[in-house]
Every structure is written in structure tokens, then in C-alpha cells.
Design a protein around this motif. Structure first.
Motif, PDB file in Angstrom:
ATOM      1  N   PRO A  62      -1.500  12.402  -7.422  1.00 57.40           N
ATOM      2  CA  PRO A  62      -1.257  11.129  -6.749  1.00 57.40           C
ATOM      3  C   PRO A  62      -1.408  10.027  -7.408  1.00 57.40           C
ATOM      4  CG  PRO A  62      -3.001  12.357  -5.725  1.00 57.40           C
ATOM      5  CD  PRO A  62      -2.610  13.078  -7.178  1.00 57.40           C
ATOM      6  N   LEU A  63      -0.623   8.978  -7.216  1.00 51.91           N
ATOM      7  CA  LEU A  63      -0.675   7.353  -7.545  1.00 51.91           C
ATOM      8  C   LEU A  63      -0.477   6.681  -6.478  1.00 51.91           C
ATOM      9  CD1 LEU A  63      -0.665   5.149  -9.705  1.00 51.91           C
ATOM     10  CD2 LEU A  63       1.917   5.411  -9.876  1.00 51.91           C
ATOM     11  N   LEU A  64      -1.883   5.787  -6.254  1.00 53.06           N
ATOM     12  CA  LEU A  64      -1.748   5.000  -5.162  1.00 53.06           C
ATOM     13  C   LEU A  64      -1.507   3.379  -5.729  1.00 53.06           C
ATOM     14  CD1 LEU A  64      -2.527   4.334  -2.176  1.00 53.06           C
ATOM     15  CD2 LEU A  64      -5.067   4.145  -3.004  1.00 53.06           C
ATOM     16  N   THR A  65      -0.863   2.634  -5.166  1.00 48.17           N
ATOM     17  CA  THR A  65      -0.568   1.411  -5.446  1.00 48.17           C
ATOM     18  C   THR A  65      -0.931   0.405  -4.495  1.00 48.17           C
ATOM     19  OG1 THR A  65       1.373   1.714  -6.817  1.00 48.17           O
ATOM     20  CG2 THR A  65       1.062  -0.462  -6.269  1.00 48.17           C
ATOM     21  N   VAL A  90       0.747  -1.011   0.143  1.00 49.75           N
ATOM     22  CA  VAL A  90      -0.006   0.094   0.117  1.00 49.75           C
ATOM     23  C   VAL A  90       1.055   1.276   0.190  1.00 49.75           C
ATOM     24  CG1 VAL A  90      -1.680   1.171   1.147  1.00 49.75           C
ATOM     25  CG2 VAL A  90      -1.968  -1.268   1.233  1.00 49.75           C
ATOM     26  N   SER A  91       1.181   1.846  -1.205  1.00 50.36           N
ATOM     27  CA  SER A  91       1.919   3.087  -1.077  1.00 50.36           C
ATOM     28  C   SER A  91       1.405   4.232  -2.083  1.00 50.36           C
ATOM     29  CB  SER A  91       3.361   2.348  -1.909  1.00 50.36           C
ATOM     30  OG  SER A  91       3.179   2.312  -3.106  1.00 50.36           O
ATOM     31  N   LEU A  92       1.999   5.273  -1.609  1.00 47.41           N
ATOM     32  CA  LEU A  92       1.169   6.672  -2.147  1.00 47.41           C
ATOM     33  C   LEU A  92       2.455   7.336  -2.879  1.00 47.41           C
ATOM     34  CD1 LEU A  92      -0.906   8.354  -3.140  1.00 47.41           C
ATOM     35  CD2 LEU A  92      -0.767   9.493  -0.789  1.00 47.41           C
ATOM     36  N   ASP A  93       2.472   7.595  -4.317  1.00 42.07           N
ATOM     37  CA  ASP A  93       3.398   8.442  -4.567  1.00 42.07           C
ATOM     38  C   ASP A  93       2.997   9.857  -5.248  1.00 42.07           C
ATOM     39  OD1 ASP A  93       5.838   9.136  -6.280  1.00 42.07           O
ATOM     40  OD2 ASP A  93       4.777   8.445  -8.177  1.00 42.07           O
ATOM     41  N   THR A  94       3.590  10.803  -4.528  1.00 44.83           N
ATOM     42  CA  THR A  94       3.012  12.011  -4.831  1.00 44.83           C
ATOM     43  C   THR A  94       4.397  12.880  -5.363  1.00 44.83           C
ATOM     44  OG1 THR A  94       3.770  12.650  -2.574  1.00 44.83           O
ATOM     45  CG2 THR A  94       1.222  11.897  -3.185  1.00 44.83           C
ATOM     46  N   GLY A  95       4.153  13.945  -6.068  1.00 43.24           N
ATOM     47  CA  GLY A  95       5.248  14.765  -6.485  1.00 43.24           C
ATOM     48  C   GLY A  95       4.753  16.304  -6.463  1.00 43.24           C
ATOM     49  N   ARG A  96       5.677  16.975  -6.623  1.00 40.82           N
ATOM     50  CA  ARG A  96       5.293  18.618  -7.133  1.00 40.82           C
ATOM     51  C   ARG A  96       4.662  18.368  -8.114  1.00 40.82           C
ATOM     52  NH1 ARG A  96       9.882  22.943  -6.125  1.00 40.82           N
ATOM     53  NH2 ARG A  96       9.795  21.834  -3.930  1.00 40.82           N
ATOM     54  N   GLN A  97       3.292  19.221  -7.905  1.00 39.40           N
ATOM     55  CA  GLN A  97       2.680  19.457  -9.299  1.00 39.40           C
ATOM     56  C   GLN A  97       2.201  18.213 -10.064  1.00 39.40           C
ATOM     57  OE1 GLN A  97       4.455  22.604 -11.337  1.00 39.40           O
ATOM     58  NE2 GLN A  97       3.605  24.065  -9.840  1.00 39.40           N
ATOM     59  N   GLN A 157      -7.584   2.637   5.000  1.00 39.54           N
ATOM     60  CA  GLN A 157      -6.326   3.384   5.461  1.00 39.54           C
ATOM     61  C   GLN A 157      -5.714   3.923   3.989  1.00 39.54           C
ATOM     62  OE1 GLN A 157      -4.140   0.468   7.216  1.00 39.54           O
ATOM     63  NE2 GLN A 157      -4.883   1.040   9.226  1.00 39.54           N
ATOM     64  N   ALA A 158      -5.890   3.263   2.928  1.00 42.95           N
ATOM     65  CA  ALA A 158      -5.316   3.847   1.663  1.00 42.95           C
ATOM     66  C   ALA A 158      -6.189   5.045   1.207  1.00 42.95           C
ATOM     67  CB  ALA A 158      -5.555   2.632   0.733  1.00 42.95           C
ATOM     68  N   VAL A 159      -7.533   4.986   1.149  1.00 44.19           N
ATOM     69  CA  VAL A 159      -8.354   5.915   0.771  1.00 44.19           C
ATOM     70  C   VAL A 159      -7.802   7.324   1.688  1.00 44.19           C
ATOM     71  CG1 VAL A 159     -10.375   6.846   0.311  1.00 44.19           C
ATOM     72  CG2 VAL A 159      -9.889   4.567  -0.372  1.00 44.19           C
TER      73      VAL A 159
END
Length: 516
Positions: A342-345, A332-339, A360-362
Motif C-alpha cells: 500500500p501507498l498512503l499519500t 488523504v488517499s490510499l493506493d492498493t493493488g493486487r499483490q 484516520q489515515a493510519v
């Protein structure tokens, strides 16, 4: 403005649980599944909702406690799908000593948040029905409480609840490209038609396809995961008691033998690494032999590979920590970056804790998409609006109202649809009122319901996932079903509006007269 707040690729148990949770919190959700709901590993689980007794030996007490809490949640929210049953561990002279089993079960009972199910006890199997199927000189067994679940029905009803809360469900649709900027732009082939949808966040819940989806569709770094195959076998019924046997195998694994569709026994599981196409996972001959030998250590009836009537296999991805031999964990991982959107796996994990993982993921998306608090621990799945200990009463009420139903048929309908059985049976006064029959139990009325309400498109969707009647349907009856479904799906040129457009549907008619 994006079309959706959350787009989910993958209609397995993880994906549909994300869709249900997010839709119930007020997010605009679309779920994209290239095949059928639960068409891969989610229909090949151990079918157990439990605290994971083996985790006690690893001293994973918090994990056991969490799983037992979730077991109680499922009893409350899905009492038609999740059924309490007694588990029996025969004491084998070459395995764990009696004191260790007693101590483990004592602790297991005390880790449960609520004492809703009977406590563990010791049985003299020489004077108890559970011993009738066992070899001698096994004389002692330990009995405790846990639950079993219809995994593929759990996937479908979770999806149905998501749709009724506004989620758009696209089965038979494939995401071929996803471009990431401040929002996601997805290119989808939906039953032959290309369309573009946009979303503020994206979830990769494609299970065994997680890596290939990340690399080819999302064009993002793939998660560091390893594939694992889980396999089980189905054989003719080996015992008469309504219990699940837990066998200690010589290699330390626990093997479960459980009743399966009344006339059969499901034995499993064996798990190992997997390489290959996850769309064509097959149980290898050594796995079949392994499970037969494990059961033959305990059962009087000798089981050979030739006795296996069906194998059940699936592959999934799990996070690999450390070296190759390290234990596999849930992703359960969340990838975010500037601008960047988000990508949830999310992949891997068991049936018992999937609701909590999805919640928890949501919640991790809350800073990107305002939403209401978690809610799924309190809301029943469709058809589950009755107390878990009233299941037998509900079966009796169905038989009283539709007197042409036999005991087995009424029980199957309640176990699959709960209080919504009335939507299938309607005002029928006789079996003929339900239309054409495909075998002893499956009728046109039920198939029509599955096509129009539960996204069934092909015979396997009905025979192996919405039901398990494929075990008893002949080739001629399957052909008749295929012809009927071709006509039914042609008449339904597009899915219901609530599925396509995400509009909140009218609530289904409740079976008030038999379920309250």
C-alpha cells in the motif's frame, strides 16, 4: 519479513503525526526527512488552533464542529504549546453588519463540544484596552475564544513522542528510490551513507514535494494537486493587550494580527497559487504591501514594508477538485493493488485537525498491518502532562525552583518544554551553571538538549524552529552558536539509539516537583 511496517517520507506536521499515531499503535515505523523537522510549510502556518470562523459563512458546520472538538483535544494534550486567547473582531462600517457577526459568534460558541473557554461578547472599544491600538471611529468589537500554537515546536514534540514510542527518526536523510512489490524497498542516503530498508507500507507526506516525489522517487502516478503559498509578516509590536485581532479586509478575507515573541506582531495570512521550487519560497513584495494595507485599515500605527523585520512563507499541496477555480482540499488517499504494497499519500490541511487526519489515515492501513485502536486524543505530548489552566502556576513553580530565571525566560521555557524544562535546567543554581550564553536567553544547556534530544543540527534549527530567538540574536552570537553546535554534533557521531534503531527509550525524567 520487512524491516518496518510503515515508512514515512517527509518530516512535516503530517508526516510526524502519522509516525506518532502508528508507533503508538504498535507498528514499526521509520520516518525519513531530507532536511530538518518542520523545515518547510509546517513552520509557516497561521499558528492558530481554531474552529475556522470563516467556514461558517460557507455553511461548513460539521467542519467547524470537528475543528472545535480538536481544539479541545489540543488543550488537553499540549497545554504548553496551545494557549487560549481572546480574539477581537473590530466592527468596520464597510464590512459585515453587526447582526451577522453576533449571529456567527453565537453559533460558533454553540458548535463547541465543551464549554471550556469564555463565550463571545460585545465590547465598547472606546472604554476597553483593545481599543487603544485601533483607529477611530471604530467603537465596537466582538470578542470570542480560540487558541494559538507554536507550530514548529508542535512538529518537534510530536516527533519526540513518536521516537519514545519506538519510531526510528532519520533527519538529514533522503530517499532516492522506492521500489514497489509486495513490500517497499527504499534506497536511502543517510548523512553520506547509502542503505536499503524495506517496509510493508509507505506514506508520501512530503508536502510541496508530493508530486516530484511520486514521479521521481516512487515512480507512481502523482496525486492531482495544486500548490498554494501562504505568507505572513513580522513587524515590531503594535499593541499591548494579549489578544489576537481579526480584521475584515475589503476583499472578504480575514487577516489576523497576533502577539509574536513578546516584542513583535505577526500579521497574516495571504494565500495564492504557487509555482517554483518549494525549497526557496519567498514572500513577494505585493504580498507584504497587501498585509500592511490590511492592518493599516485598523491600527493607529502606520505600517510600511520597510517596518517588516521578517517574512514567513511556505508552500504546500492540496487536492484540486473540479475546475481550476474550485476549492482546495486536504489529500488523504490510499493506493492498493493486487499483490502490491500500500501507498498512503497525505498532504495539505490545517494544524487544528492534523491529529485526527493522521489517526484516520493510519486506520486505513489496519487490513495490512494489525494494530491497536487510536489513542492520540488522550495522550499528552512530551512536557504536556499538566492541566491547561495550570500554565501560569507552572511558570511560577519554575521561577521558585530556579530563582535566577526572569519572568520572560521562565515563560518561554515552559511554553516550549512544559514539565520537561527540568531536563534543561537540571540542578543549576545560577545562570553560569547553564554554560555559555548565546544572547540573553539561549544557553549551552538548552542547545545541548536540542542537539541530543530534538535532532537540531544547525543554528537555524535552533534559532527559528526549536525557538524563535533568531529575532534577538546578533551575528556574533549566531557565529558562536554555530561553533558550539559544530563541536556538539561532532561529539554525537550518531543519533541516540532510540532515534536510529527504533528501540523504545527509557521515559524522560518528569518534572514532578513542579508539574506533578
Amino acid at each position: 519479513m520487512a524491516d518496518y511496517d510503515l515508512a514515512i517520507i517527509g518530516g512535516g506536521l503530517n508526516g510526524v503525526s502519522l509516525a506518532r499515531d502508528a508507533a503508538g499503535r504498535g507498528l514499526r515505523v521509520i520516518l525519513i526527512e531530507q532536511g530538518d523537522l518542520g523545515g518547510a510549510a509546517s513552520s509557516a502556518t497561521s499558528r492558530l488552533v481554531h474552529g475556522d470562523l470563516a467556514a461558517l459563512e460557507r455553511r461548513s458546520f460539521l467542519r467547524v464542529r470537528t475543528s472545535l472538538v480538536e481544539r479541545d483535544v489540543w488543550l488537553t494534550t499540549a497545554p504548553h504549546l496551545v494557549r487560549p486567547v481572546r480574539f477581537v473582531i473590530p466592527a468596520h462600517a464597510d464590512e459585515r453588519p453587526h447582526w451577522q457577526l453576533r449571529a456567527g459568534l453565537w453559533l460558533y460558541d454553540r458548535l463547541a463540544a465543551r464549554k471550556r473557554l469564555p463565550a463571545a461578547t460585545t465590547l465598547d472599544v472606546t472604554h476597553h484596552p483593545v481599543g487603544d491600538a485601533l483607529k477611530r471611529p471604530i467603537g465596537t468589537a466582538f470578542e470570542y475564544s480560540d487558541c494559538v500554537v507554536d507550530d514548529s515546536r508542535l512538529v518537534v514534540l510530536t516527533t519526540l513522542d513518536a521516537a519514545e514510542r519506538g519510531a526510528a527518526i532519520r533527519t538529514g536523510a533522503r530517499c532516492i528510490r522506492a521500489d514497489r512489490d509486495r513490500i517497499w524497498r527504499l534506497a536511502i542516503i543517510d548523512r553520506g551513507h547509502r542503505r536499503i530498508v524495506t517496509s510493508r507500507a509507505l506514506a508520501n507526506a512530503t508536502g510541496a514535494w508530493s508530486v516530484s516525489t511520486a514521479e521521481t522517487v516512487l515512480r507512481q502516478p502523482p496525486p492531482r494537486v495544486a500548490a498554494r503559498q501562504v505568507s505572513q509578516i513580522v513587524v515590531p509590536r503594535l499593541f499591548e493587550v494579549d489578544a489576537v485581532y481579526v480584521f475584515q479586509n475589503a476583499d472578504g478575507r480575514l487577516i489576523f494580527a497576533q502577539p509574536y515573541e513578546h516584542d513583535f506582531t505577526l500579521i497574516g495570512t495571504v494565500a495564492h497559487g504557487f509555482r517554483g521550487d518549494p525549497a526557496v519560497v519567498a514572500t513577494a513584495a505585493p504580498d507584504v504591501t497587501y498585509l500592511c494595507k490590511a492592518a493599516n485599515r485598523y491600527f493607529r500605527a502606520d505600517i510600511q514594508p520597510a517596518d517588516v523585520v521578517r517574512t514567513v512563507s511556505g508552500a504546500n499541496m492540496m487536492l484540486l477538485r473540479g475546475d481550476v477555480g474550485a476549492r482546495l482540499e486536504t489529500v488523504v488517499s490510499l493506493d492498493t493493488g493486487r499483490q502490491r504494497a500500500p501507498l498512503l499519500t497525505m498532504c495539505g490541511g490545517d494544524v487544528t485537525t492534523v491529529r485526527r487526519r493522521a489517526e484516520q489515515a493510519v486506520s486505513r492501513l489496519a487490513r495490512f498491518c494489525p494494530m491497536s485502536p487510536g489513542w492520540t486524543a488522550r495522550a499528552p505530548l512530551p512536557g504536556g502532562d499538566f492541566e491547561w489552566d495550570r500554565f501560569e502556576d507552572l511558570v511560577d513553580d519554575v521561577r521558585d525552583r530556579w530563582r535566577f530565571l526572569g519572568e520572560a525566560e521562565a515563560r518561554r521555557l515552559v511554553a516550549a518544554y512544559g514539565t520537561r524544562s527540568a531536563e534543561i535546567l537540571g540542578e543549576a543554581k545560577s545562570r553560569a551553571d547553564l554554560g555559555q550564553a548565546f544572547g540573553s536567553q539561549l544557553t549551552a544547556a538548552e542547545v545541548r538538549y536540542l542537539v541530543t534530544r530534538e535532532w537540531a543540527r544547525f543554528p537555524d534549527d535552533v534559532l527559528w524552529r526549536r525557538t524563535k530567538l533568531g529575532l534577538s540574536v546578533s551575528a556574533a552570537e549566531r557565529d558562536a552558536l554555530a561553533a558550539f553546535m559544530a563541536t556538539a554534533t561532532a561529539a554525537q557521531a550518531t543519533p541516540p539509539a532510540r532515534e536510529v534503531d527504533g528501540d523504545s527509550p527509557a521515559r524522560a525524567v518528569e518534572l514532578r516537583s513542579i508539574g506533578g
